[in-house]
Design a protein around this motif. Sequence first.
Motif, PDB file in Angstrom:
ATOM      1  N   SER A 164      -3.777  14.298  -0.620  1.00 17.95           N
ATOM      2  CA  SER A 164      -3.434  15.625  -1.120  1.00 17.95           C
ATOM      3  C   SER A 164      -3.884  16.682  -0.123  1.00 17.95           C
ATOM      4  CB  SER A 164      -4.120  15.855  -2.471  1.00 17.95           C
ATOM      5  OG  SER A 164      -3.820  17.144  -2.943  1.00 17.95           O
ATOM      6  N   LEU A 165      -2.953  17.508   0.291  1.00 16.81           N
ATOM      7  CA  LEU A 165      -3.268  18.579   1.231  1.00 16.81           C
ATOM      8  C   LEU A 165      -3.781  19.784   0.480  1.00 16.81           C
ATOM      9  CD1 LEU A 165      -0.538  16.990   2.436  1.00 16.81           C
ATOM     10  CD2 LEU A 165      -1.136  18.508   4.306  1.00 16.81           C
ATOM     11  N   LYS A 166      -4.802  20.393   1.025  1.00 22.41           N
ATOM     12  CA  LYS A 166      -5.432  21.529   0.373  1.00 22.41           C
ATOM     13  C   LYS A 166      -5.185  22.779   1.209  1.00 22.41           C
ATOM     14  CE  LYS A 166      -9.908  21.599   0.442  1.00 22.41           C
ATOM     15  NZ  LYS A 166     -11.309  21.315   0.181  1.00 22.41           N
ATOM     16  N   LEU A 209       0.876  -1.166   0.000  1.00 25.18           N
ATOM     17  CA  LEU A 209       0.000   0.000   0.000  1.00 25.18           C
ATOM     18  C   LEU A 209       0.917   1.221   0.000  1.00 25.18           C
ATOM     19  CD1 LEU A 209      -2.581   1.683   0.320  1.00 25.18           C
ATOM     20  CD2 LEU A 209      -2.442   1.274   2.786  1.00 25.18           C
ATOM     21  N   ILE A 210       0.872   1.990  -1.086  1.00 28.73           N
ATOM     22  CA  ILE A 210       1.697   3.194  -1.201  1.00 28.73           C
ATOM     23  C   ILE A 210       0.805   4.399  -0.947  1.00 28.73           C
ATOM     24  CG2 ILE A 210       3.090   4.606  -2.739  1.00 28.73           C
ATOM     25  CD1 ILE A 210       3.869   2.007  -4.184  1.00 28.73           C
ATOM     26  N   ILE A 211       1.207   5.202   0.029  1.00 28.21           N
ATOM     27  CA  ILE A 211       0.460   6.415   0.361  1.00 28.21           C
ATOM     28  C   ILE A 211       1.316   7.613  -0.047  1.00 28.21           C
ATOM     29  CG2 ILE A 211      -0.632   7.759   2.188  1.00 28.21           C
ATOM     30  CD1 ILE A 211      -0.977   5.126   3.734  1.00 28.21           C
ATOM     31  N   LEU A 212       0.891   8.283  -1.110  1.00 28.99           N
ATOM     32  CA  LEU A 212       1.600   9.456  -1.617  1.00 28.99           C
ATOM     33  C   LEU A 212       1.059  10.696  -0.924  1.00 28.99           C
ATOM     34  CD1 LEU A 212       3.365  11.103  -3.565  1.00 28.99           C
ATOM     35  CD2 LEU A 212       1.561  10.835  -5.281  1.00 28.99           C
ATOM     36  N   LEU A 213       1.938  11.415  -0.227  1.00 23.77           N
ATOM     37  CA  LEU A 213       1.550  12.631   0.489  1.00 23.77           C
ATOM     38  C   LEU A 213       2.116  13.830  -0.251  1.00 23.77           C
ATOM     39  CD1 LEU A 213       2.622  10.538   3.203  1.00 23.77           C
ATOM     40  CD2 LEU A 213       0.745  11.984   3.926  1.00 23.77           C
ATOM     41  N   THR A 214       1.215  14.680  -0.759  1.00 23.82           N
ATOM     42  CA  THR A 214       1.638  15.815  -1.569  1.00 23.82           C
ATOM     43  C   THR A 214       0.545  16.869  -1.571  1.00 23.82           C
ATOM     44  OG1 THR A 214       2.547  16.435  -3.731  1.00 23.82           O
ATOM     45  CG2 THR A 214       0.727  14.834  -3.729  1.00 23.82           C
ATOM     46  N   ILE A 248      -8.289   8.546  -3.287  1.00 24.09           N
ATOM     47  CA  ILE A 248      -7.821   9.904  -2.982  1.00 24.09           C
ATOM     48  C   ILE A 248      -8.414  10.402  -1.662  1.00 24.09           C
ATOM     49  CG2 ILE A 248      -7.810  12.304  -3.755  1.00 24.09           C
ATOM     50  CD1 ILE A 248      -7.832  11.327  -6.585  1.00 24.09           C
ATOM     51  N   VAL A 249      -7.538  10.959  -0.848  1.00 20.59           N
ATOM     52  CA  VAL A 249      -7.959  11.665   0.366  1.00 20.59           C
ATOM     53  C   VAL A 249      -7.548  13.098   0.173  1.00 20.59           C
ATOM     54  CG1 VAL A 249      -7.686  11.842   2.859  1.00 20.59           C
ATOM     55  CG2 VAL A 249      -7.561   9.586   1.759  1.00 20.59           C
ATOM     56  N   SER A 259     -10.444  22.813 -11.224  1.00 21.29           N
ATOM     57  CA  SER A 259      -9.377  22.035 -11.885  1.00 21.29           C
ATOM     58  C   SER A 259      -8.890  20.916 -10.978  1.00 21.29           C
ATOM     59  CB  SER A 259      -8.201  22.945 -12.244  1.00 21.29           C
ATOM     60  OG  SER A 259      -8.594  23.934 -13.140  1.00 21.29           O
ATOM     61  N   ARG A 260      -8.790  21.224  -9.722  1.00 26.25           N
ATOM     62  CA  ARG A 260      -8.334  20.232  -8.742  1.00 26.25           C
ATOM     63  C   ARG A 260      -9.334  19.076  -8.637  1.00 26.25           C
ATOM     64  NH1 ARG A 260      -4.946  20.858  -3.857  1.00 26.25           N
ATOM     65  NH2 ARG A 260      -5.762  19.386  -2.336  1.00 26.25           N
ATOM     66  N   ARG A 261     -10.626  19.404  -8.581  1.00 27.18           N
ATOM     67  CA  ARG A 261     -11.666  18.360  -8.513  1.00 27.18           C
ATOM     68  C   ARG A 261     -11.678  17.510  -9.783  1.00 27.18           C
ATOM     69  NH1 ARG A 261     -14.631  22.339  -5.626  1.00 27.18           N
ATOM     70  NH2 ARG A 261     -15.504  23.145  -7.541  1.00 27.18           N
ATOM     71  N   ARG A 262     -11.485  18.169 -10.943  1.00 27.30           N
ATOM     72  CA  ARG A 262     -11.456  17.445 -12.208  1.00 27.30           C
ATOM     73  C   ARG A 262     -10.290  16.458 -12.240  1.00 27.30           C
ATOM     74  NH1 ARG A 262     -11.269  21.604 -15.539  1.00 27.30           N
ATOM     75  NH2 ARG A 262      -9.014  21.553 -15.709  1.00 27.30           N
ATOM     76  N   GLN A 263      -9.138  16.901 -11.785  1.00 26.44           N
ATOM     77  CA  GLN A 263      -7.979  16.012 -11.755  1.00 26.44           C
ATOM     78  C   GLN A 263      -8.199  14.849 -10.782  1.00 26.44           C
ATOM     79  OE1 GLN A 263      -4.292  17.486 -10.106  1.00 26.44           O
ATOM     80  NE2 GLN A 263      -3.144  16.513 -11.753  1.00 26.44           N
ATOM     81  N   ALA A 264      -8.778  15.125  -9.625  1.00 25.69           N
ATOM     82  CA  ALA A 264      -9.065  14.069  -8.653  1.00 25.69           C
ATOM     83  C   ALA A 264     -10.035  13.047  -9.232  1.00 25.69           C
ATOM     84  CB  ALA A 264      -9.632  14.676  -7.368  1.00 25.69           C
ATOM     85  N   ALA A 265     -11.036  13.524  -9.976  1.00 21.47           N
ATOM     86  CA  ALA A 265     -12.003  12.609 -10.590  1.00 21.47           C
ATOM     87  C   ALA A 265     -11.324  11.711 -11.619  1.00 21.47           C
ATOM     88  CB  ALA A 265     -13.130  13.404 -11.244  1.00 21.47           C
ATOM     89  N   MET A 266     -10.401  12.260 -12.395  1.00 19.06           N
ATOM     90  CA  MET A 266      -9.682  11.454 -13.386  1.00 19.06           C
ATOM     91  C   MET A 266      -8.834  10.379 -12.697  1.00 19.06           C
ATOM     92  SD  MET A 266      -8.555  14.446 -16.061  1.00 19.06           S
ATOM     93  CE  MET A 266      -7.284  13.445 -16.764  1.00 19.06           C
TER      94      MET A 266
END
Length: 199
Positions: free
Chosen positions: A150-152, A118-123, A197-198, A182-189
């Motif tokens: 992804s931190l917002k 399980l890879i958790i990418l924090l960015t 995605i968190v 744009s951020r929501r669109r990228q998350a949906a893709m």
Amino acid sequence: SSRMGRLISREYQDERDQQILFLLDCGSRMRERDGELSHFDHTLNAILLLSYVALGQGDAVGLSTFGHVSPRFLPPRKSVATVNRLLNAVYDLEPTLQVPDYLVAAEGVQKRLTKRTLIILLTNVRDEDDDTLGPAMRLLRRRHAVTLASLKEAVLDELVEAPVVDFDAALTRAASLEYLHSRRRQAAMLRHGGVQIVD
């Protein structure tokens, strides 16, 4: 039970011996601040807390960093000393001015991990990440389970909720809404591609 002539029951427990790898972005966008702490500090706190919980459940925990000059890699381990190993590996790290290259980070992880992990990418995902983030997620998903944390920036919500009193405020709100869209669109893709995605 009928064959043995007595009642037999089976006990099941959650599968253990899982591997978790935190893939930590040390690049420029982790410098953003929310209150007293930067996004980078928030992610370090989260990594240490989640590591402690995972190790208590019998899982192995590791760390890989990217977005700075000397990326670090700690292979997943189960020992009680793992939290201290993580602390020693990150205590001197600071977010840099470097733009993160997710694909290079993913390729480095792929070479080092042989077992499904399980890879958790924090960015902090931005809409300009399409060039490297999408291919990186596809590469990692071939063999591993991937979660993108992804931190917002909290300031975005404040800008959207602020009253529009003049033209500049209207432009600020419009730009913030466009960025969030744009951020929501990228998350949906990414979700469509099978990435959890968190935000």
